[in-house]
Design a protein around this motif. Structure first.
Motif, PDB file in Angstrom:
ATOM      1  N   SER A 130     -10.764  -2.619 -10.836  1.00 31.29           N
ATOM      2  CA  SER A 130     -11.068  -1.281 -10.333  1.00 31.29           C
ATOM      3  C   SER A 130     -12.574  -1.051 -10.341  1.00 31.29           C
ATOM      4  CB  SER A 130     -10.374  -0.217 -11.189  1.00 31.29           C
ATOM      5  OG  SER A 130     -11.029  -0.097 -12.445  1.00 31.29           O
ATOM      6  N   SER A 148      -1.319  -5.078  -9.001  1.00 35.48           N
ATOM      7  CA  SER A 148      -1.883  -5.794  -7.865  1.00 35.48           C
ATOM      8  C   SER A 148      -2.368  -7.178  -8.289  1.00 35.48           C
ATOM      9  CB  SER A 148      -3.042  -4.999  -7.262  1.00 35.48           C
ATOM     10  OG  SER A 148      -3.640  -5.697  -6.189  1.00 35.48           O
ATOM     11  N   GLN A 149      -3.000  -7.236  -9.452  1.00 32.24           N
ATOM     12  CA  GLN A 149      -3.483  -8.512  -9.963  1.00 32.24           C
ATOM     13  C   GLN A 149      -2.326  -9.483 -10.199  1.00 32.24           C
ATOM     14  OE1 GLN A 149      -6.094  -8.195 -13.360  1.00 32.24           O
ATOM     15  NE2 GLN A 149      -5.716 -10.291 -14.014  1.00 32.24           N
ATOM     16  N   TYR A 177      -5.251   1.473 -15.793  1.00 31.08           N
ATOM     17  CA  TYR A 177      -5.172   1.102 -14.374  1.00 31.08           C
ATOM     18  C   TYR A 177      -3.961   0.197 -14.120  1.00 31.08           C
ATOM     19  CZ  TYR A 177      -9.606   3.228 -13.076  1.00 31.08           C
ATOM     20  OH  TYR A 177     -10.604   4.135 -12.806  1.00 31.08           O
ATOM     21  N   GLY A 234     -11.776  -3.071  -4.540  1.00 28.13           N
ATOM     22  CA  GLY A 234     -12.797  -2.212  -3.950  1.00 28.13           C
ATOM     23  C   GLY A 234     -14.128  -2.906  -3.721  1.00 28.13           C
ATOM     24  N   ALA A 280      -1.833   0.307 -11.609  1.00 29.42           N
ATOM     25  CA  ALA A 280      -1.715  -0.139 -10.218  1.00 29.42           C
ATOM     26  C   ALA A 280      -2.577  -1.364  -9.966  1.00 29.42           C
ATOM     27  CB  ALA A 280      -2.112   0.986  -9.261  1.00 29.42           C
ATOM     28  N   VAL A 281      -3.736  -1.413 -10.621  1.00 31.98           N
ATOM     29  CA  VAL A 281      -4.630  -2.563 -10.462  1.00 31.98           C
ATOM     30  C   VAL A 281      -4.037  -3.796 -11.121  1.00 31.98           C
ATOM     31  CG1 VAL A 281      -6.906  -3.501 -11.031  1.00 31.98           C
ATOM     32  CG2 VAL A 281      -6.689  -1.136 -10.241  1.00 31.98           C
ATOM     33  N   PRO A 320      -5.487  -1.805  -4.050  1.00 33.57           N
ATOM     34  CA  PRO A 320      -5.931  -1.412  -5.386  1.00 33.57           C
ATOM     35  C   PRO A 320      -6.546  -2.582  -6.147  1.00 33.57           C
ATOM     36  CG  PRO A 320      -3.717  -0.586  -4.958  1.00 33.57           C
ATOM     37  CD  PRO A 320      -4.051  -1.525  -3.838  1.00 33.57           C
ATOM     38  N   GLY A 321      -7.732  -2.366  -6.679  1.00 28.68           N
ATOM     39  CA  GLY A 321      -8.395  -3.401  -7.451  1.00 28.68           C
ATOM     40  C   GLY A 321      -9.324  -4.295  -6.660  1.00 28.68           C
ATOM     41  N   ASP A 358      -7.245  -0.699   1.656  1.00 30.50           N
ATOM     42  CA  ASP A 358      -6.068  -0.166   0.959  1.00 30.50           C
ATOM     43  C   ASP A 358      -5.448  -1.219   0.039  1.00 30.50           C
ATOM     44  OD1 ASP A 358      -4.082   1.609   0.221  1.00 30.50           O
ATOM     45  OD2 ASP A 358      -2.835   1.224   1.980  1.00 30.50           O
TER      46      ASP A 358
END
Length: 281
Positions: free
Chosen positions: A94, A211-212, A205, A150, A207-208, A147-148, A145
Motif C-alpha cells: 500500500s 492481493s499479494q 491492509y 499503487g 485487501a493488500v 490494491p497494493g 484498480d
C-alpha cells in the motif's frame, strides 16, 4: 532491410519477456544487444555465442553505464534500429506501507532507467532518421484498480505518458514509438526476484495482503498469456509500416482496458453538467 541487418537493443534480457524476445530475434537472424545487471546470468540464459549477440552488463540507474552500452552496440553493429525498454520490476504494497526509499527505487528502474536509455539512444536514431522505441508498461499503466500496486502502477502510468510525448517528439525524425501494455503472461514476474514487498507491512491492509496472496499463490504460474506469442507480436509490430503508439497485449489486458474506458465514459457523462460549467462567461 533484411533481418540480418537489423539491430535490436533490449534491456532486462536475462528473464521473462526480454529473454523470450532475445531468443526469438536471434533465431530470426537479427543482431541483438541485450542488457542485464549480471552478465553471467544473461549469457547462460541466452546460450548464444554467435557474432550476432552482444551481451552487456548494465546498471540502468547509472547514466554512464547506459551510455557506454549503447555506444558499444553501435561500435559492434554499426547502428541501432529498435530499442526495447523492457527492464523493470513489480512492487506490491500500500502507499502507506512503502517507504520513500522503496518507492523511489521502483521509479529509478521502471521510469528513470527507461529515460536514461531514451536519452542516449535518440541521438543515433535521429542521425539516421529512423528507428523504433518500444517502452514496456503494463495494463497497470492504464488502470490503477489493483490494491497494493499503487507505486508500481504510478511508474507504469509514467511510462505511458512519456511514451506518448516521445512519439509526438520523435515523429519528425522518422522514429516510431510504441508503448506496450501487457496483461498477465506466464513469466517469472510474480516471483520474489521480480516482485518487491514492503519491509514493514501494516496489518490493517487486508485487501493488500489478499492481493499479494492472490498474485503470489494463485495467479503466479497460472497466467493466461503465452510470452512467446507476446514477443512475436512485438516483432510483427516492429515490422509494420504504421505501428501503433499504444499496444495492449493479451485478452485480459483488452478486457480490463475496455472496462476502464466504459467506466470512465460513464463517470464523465454523469458529471459533465458540473465539470464543463467552468469556463469564463
Amino acid at each position: 532491410m533484411k533481418n540480418q541487418e537489423k539491430v535490436w537493443y533490449i534491456t532486462g534480457a536475462s528473464k521473462g519477456l526480454g529473454l523470450s524476445l532475445v531468443k526469438q530475434l536471434l533465431a530470426g537472424g537479427y543482431k541483438v544487444a541485450a542488457t542485464s545487471r549480471n552478465l553471467t546470468d544473461l549469457q547462460e540464459a541466452v546460450g548464444d555465442n554467435s557474432d550476432s549477440f552482444l551481451p552487456l552488463a548494465v546498471d540502468l540507474k547509472n547514466e554512464n553505464s547506459v551510455k557506454d552500452s549503447i555506444a558499444a552496440t553501435v561500435e559492434r553493429f554499426g547502428h541501432i534500429d529498435t530499442v526495447v525498454n523492457n527492464a523493470g520490476y513489480g512492487l506490491l504494497g500500500s502507499l502507506e506501507e512503502l517507504s520513500d526509499a522503496e518507492s523511489r527505487e521502483n521509479f529509478e528502474i521502471n521510469v528513470f532507467g527507461t529515460l536514461n536509455v531514451i536519452r542516449h539512444a535518440m541521438p543515433f536514431l535521429r542521425a539516421q532518421k529512423s528507428g523504433h522505441i518500444f517502452n514496456v508498461s503494463s495494463i497497470g499503466g492504464f488502470s490503477g484498480d489493483f490494491p497494493g500496486f499503487g507505486i508500481y502502477c504510478a511508474t507504469k502510468f509514467a511510462v505511458v505518458g512519456l511514451s506518448e510525448s516521445l512519439a509526438a517528439e520523435a515523429k519528425a525524425f522518422g522514429i516510431h514509438v510504441t508503448v506496450v501494455l501487457p496483461g498477465y503472461f506466464r513469466t517469472n514476474f510474480l516471483t520474489s526476484g521480480s516482485l518487491g514487498v514492503p519491509q514493514y507491512p501494516i496489518e490493517e491492509y487486508t485487501a493488500v495482503r489478499d492481493s499479494q496472496n492472490a498474485h503470489q499463490q494463485g495467479i503466479n504460474g497460472n497466467q493466461p498469456g503465452d510470452p512467446e506469442k507476446a514477443v512475436a507480436a512485438i516483432i510483427s509490430v516492429a515490422a509494420a509500416e504504421h505501428p501503433p503508439v499504444t499496444l495492449f497485449l493479451g485478452k485480459d489486458a483488452y478486457g480490463m482496458a475496455d472496462q476502464k474506458i466504459l467506466s470512465l465514459k460513464a463517470e464523465m457523462d454523469k458529471w459533465a453538467h458540473l465539470a464543463t460549467a467552468t469556463d469564463l462567461d
